[in-house]
Design an enzyme around this catalytic site. Structure first.
Site, mmCIF file in Angstrom:
data_model
loop_
_atom_site.group_PDB
_atom_site.id
_atom_site.type_symbol
_atom_site.label_atom_id
_atom_site.label_comp_id
_atom_site.label_asym_id
_atom_site.label_seq_id
_atom_site.Cartn_x
_atom_site.Cartn_y
_atom_site.Cartn_z
ATOM 1 N N ASP A 44 0.836 -1.203 0.000
ATOM 2 C CA ASP A 44 0.000 0.000 0.000
ATOM 3 C C ASP A 44 0.874 1.256 0.000
ATOM 4 O O ASP A 44 0.368 2.380 -0.078
ATOM 5 C CB ASP A 44 -0.998 0.002 1.152
ATOM 6 C CG ASP A 44 -0.356 -0.082 2.530
ATOM 7 O OD1 ASP A 44 0.889 -0.084 2.621
ATOM 8 O OD2 ASP A 44 -1.103 -0.143 3.525
ATOM 9 N N SER A 45 2.193 1.064 0.013
ATOM 10 C CA SER A 45 3.133 2.162 -0.217
ATOM 11 C C SER A 45 2.935 2.778 -1.597
ATOM 12 O O SER A 45 3.449 3.870 -1.875
ATOM 13 C CB SER A 45 4.581 1.670 -0.082
ATOM 14 O OG SER A 45 4.793 0.494 -0.845
ATOM 15 N N ASP A 83 -0.742 -6.212 -0.070
ATOM 16 C CA ASP A 83 -1.205 -5.570 1.162
ATOM 17 C C ASP A 83 -2.727 -5.443 1.188
ATOM 18 O O ASP A 83 -3.348 -5.102 0.177
ATOM 19 C CB ASP A 83 -0.625 -4.158 1.267
ATOM 20 C CG ASP A 83 0.685 -4.134 2.027
ATOM 21 O OD1 ASP A 83 1.008 -5.126 2.709
ATOM 22 O OD2 ASP A 83 1.387 -3.107 1.946
ATOM 23 N N LYS A 113 -1.126 -9.535 2.988
ATOM 24 C CA LYS A 113 -0.396 -9.041 4.160
ATOM 25 C C LYS A 113 -1.268 -8.050 4.922
ATOM 26 O O LYS A 113 -1.907 -7.200 4.309
ATOM 27 C CB LYS A 113 0.912 -8.366 3.754
ATOM 28 C CG LYS A 113 1.737 -7.854 4.951
ATOM 29 C CD LYS A 113 3.117 -7.398 4.554
ATOM 30 C CE LYS A 113 3.132 -6.043 3.907
ATOM 31 N NZ LYS A 113 2.710 -4.961 4.867
ATOM 32 N N GLU A 182 9.300 -4.223 10.639
ATOM 33 C CA GLU A 182 9.694 -2.918 10.123
ATOM 34 C C GLU A 182 10.161 -1.988 11.235
ATOM 35 O O GLU A 182 9.480 -1.840 12.247
ATOM 36 C CB GLU A 182 8.540 -2.261 9.358
ATOM 37 C CG GLU A 182 8.902 -0.911 8.766
ATOM 38 C CD GLU A 182 7.872 -0.352 7.803
ATOM 39 O OE1 GLU A 182 8.084 0.771 7.303
ATOM 40 O OE2 GLU A 182 6.863 -1.031 7.542
#
Length: 276
Positions: A44-45, A83, A113, A182
């Site tokens: 989703d970045s 995502d 994810k 992360e």
């Protein structure tokens, strides 16, 4: 050979590191496939890198399905992880299963994810029961950025570190097949990796994880709005692209492009017989 949940697990067991990069389109997916990257993450970045949003909160299911389907068409052996966007799974277990199914059926993902630890275990369990592999995500979880109050390293205090350990155990027990860590201290990420049976993928979590992931525009110098500490620049593709764009513009202005080699021809006598 096709990368799957089983082959990635075997890589962990054999001590072979797993490679992962984000990917959002067909042509980039083809290049990553040719480079034999194990796994691509349709993150989703894309909200930041592709759509220009200030964060990932605004990304929709339709955005994720659209980009995931494009990526899936570009790979054969590379595993595609997608995502689940903000509020596609937090609201209820039903929504989580339904939306995970859409990413698999419409986006052709191989795994979904989602972010969160113990609080997301009911969703993880239900999605796994629907025969959909799940990758969990702990540490800095960007969809919770407003709750965190910014992009900060997670797990630095004894209490927070223990919470990460407990959450990691919980998501594995719930059925997750992989875990992204992360912005976690390297030593802590290493201990969690040793503790778990499932592979861990680090991003800003040191080199003791079972694999690594980076946003591909970051590692190629294509996205410069902000550069996290953990990003290494593997090639300055952004500058190469900018130079190519400048050269293209200059040749158009000079009239040197297109030249004869890049133009189609017609016989002079045909031109002469035409009326203008």
């Amino acid at each position: 050979m096709k990368n799957t949940v089983s082959t990635l697990l075997r890589q962990k067991q054999e001590g072979k590191k797993i490679s992962m990069l984000t990917c959002y389109d067909y042509s980039t997916a083809k290049l990553m496939e040719e480079a034999e990257v194990n796994t691509v993450l349709v993150g989703d970045s894309l909200g930041n890198t592709m759509l220009g949003y200030p964060d990932t909160i605004q990304v929709t299911m339709e955005d994720m399905i659209h980009h995931c389907a494009a990526v899936s068409r570009g790979v054969k052996n590379t595993m595609v992880v997608c995502d689940m966007p903000f509020m596609s799974y937090q609201s209820s277990v039903y929504d989580a299963v339904l939306n995970a199914g859409r990413l698999m059926k419409e986006g052709h993902a191989n795994m979904v994810k989602l972010e969160g630890g113990k609080n997301m275990c009911p969703q993880i369990e239900a999605i796994v029961k629907a025969s959909i592999p799940v990758c969990a995500h702990l540490g800095l979880t960007p969809q919770s950025i407003n709750a965190f109050g910014g992009y900060k390293v997670q797990g630095k205090t004894e209490k927070d570190a223990q919470q990460l350990i407990d959450d990691a155990k919980a998501v594995q027990e719930a059925g997750a097949s992989m875990l992204v860590l992360e912005c976690v201290p390297a030593a802590l990420a290493g201990k969690i990796t040793q503790m778990l049976d499932i592979p861990t993928i680090g991003i800003g979590a040191g080199n003791q994880c079972d694999g690594q992931v980076l946003v591909y525009q970051d590692m190629l110098g294509m996205f410069t709005d902000y550069i996290p500490k953990f990003v290494k620049n593997f090639a300055n593709v952004g500058e190469i692209m900018k130079e190519a764009f400048q050269n293209y513009k200059r040749e158009i202005q000079e009239g040197t492009f297109p030249d004869e080699a890049h133009s189609y021809q017609i016989a002079d006598d045909v031109i002469e017989r035409l009326y203008f």
